[in-house]
Design an enzyme around this catalytic site. Structure first.
Site, mmCIF file in Angstrom:
data_model
loop_
_atom_site.group_PDB
_atom_site.id
_atom_site.type_symbol
_atom_site.label_atom_id
_atom_site.label_comp_id
_atom_site.label_asym_id
_atom_site.label_seq_id
_atom_site.Cartn_x
_atom_site.Cartn_y
_atom_site.Cartn_z
ATOM 1 C CB CYS A 50 -15.054 -11.551 15.839
ATOM 2 S SG CYS A 50 -16.189 -10.416 14.751
ATOM 3 C CB CYS A 93 -43.399 -4.899 17.939
ATOM 4 S SG CYS A 93 -41.989 -4.370 18.277
ATOM 5 C CE LYS A 128 -11.697 -1.946 19.113
ATOM 6 N NZ LYS A 128 -12.571 -3.134 18.852
#
Length: 257
Positions: A186, A247, A83
């Site tokens: 997906c 955090c 890709k």
């Protein structure tokens, strides 16, 4: 800039917020794009056409027929290619003047530490929680702005996590790495094709604003704001997000800065 560049980028230069100086900052800028799929495609193409001088693309996947429904940097003729190589070819076809580095690598901690240190902005276009956390951790460590997007089904979100700003949250402030989240892919959930274009285009816009200095002078980035899109109703929701002072990723580093 030479005459060809002045013509190529003339519509940017006409904008008071960018002008010649802002466009030169884009040409001198460096962006790291993690993921060259649905989100990474519009991100890479818009950063390339806008003239970001140095782009680094990281992805370990190859182009598949199922990608072509939404991953607009790729083409039928490039099925089977990495890709990153396919996306680099698409960018070169639009703007051959840039330096594009295509890395077919998994974005692990060591690679991210190396690449993020030399980037001006980082765009997380990945599709899994582990990579997102690793990218955020490296961005916090190197104090680099992170533009993070996500899209699945008809739902998308985007924010900027700018650890250069003391008051701005990091990704882990909203999505703690120690929490458990169900991964949505997906391949099993599906994704509305234009959704990744919408979110990816916004990621590119935020990156360009940061690189050109627009966010510093006459605008605001999405730091401290999370935008969420329900594309079924085409309805945006914005929520203010705060730093988590406890955090596990950014609290200790910022306390010592």
């Amino acid at each position: 800039m030479d005459d060809e560049q002045l013509l190529r980028y003339s519509r940017h230069i006409l904008l008071d917020e960018i002008g010649v100086e802002g466009q030169q900052r884009l040409l001198d800028g460096s962006a790291l794009v993690i993921g060259a799929g649905g989100l990474g495609s519009p991100v890479a193409l818009y950063l390339g056409t806008a003239g970001v001088g140095r782009l680094t693309l990281v992805d370990d996947d190859a182009v598949d027929l199922t990608n072509l429904q939404r991953q607009i940097a790729h083409a039928q003729a490039r099925i089977g290619l990495p890709k990153v190589e396919s996306a680099a070819a698409a960018i070169a076809a639009l703007n051959p003047q840039l330096t594009v580095t295509a890395l077919r690598r998994r974005a692990d901690a060591a690679l991210l530490d190396e690449l993020i240190a030399g980037a001006d902005v980082v765009l997380d276009c990945s599709d899994n929680f582990t990579t997102r956390q690793a990218v955020n951790r490296a961005c916090v460590h190197h104090a680099k702005p992170l533009i993070s997007g996500a899209a699945i089904g008809f739902d998308g979100q985007i924010s900027v996590y700018d650890s250069r700003r003391a008051e701005a949250p990091c990704y882990a402030c909203l999505f703690p790495p120690e929490a458990r989240y169900e991964e949505a892919r997906c391949a099993t959930m599906g994704v509305f094709a234009p959704l990744v274009g919408i979110i990816g285009s916004l990621q590119a816009a935020e990156a360009l604003k940061l690189l050109a200095g627009i966010s510093d002078v006459s605008g605001e980035s999405l730091a401290g704001r999370l935008l969420m899109l329900d594309a079924r109703r085409m309805e945006w929701t914005e929520i203010a997000v705060q730093r988590d002072m406890q955090c596990s990723v950014c609290a200790e580093r910022r306390a010592g800065s």
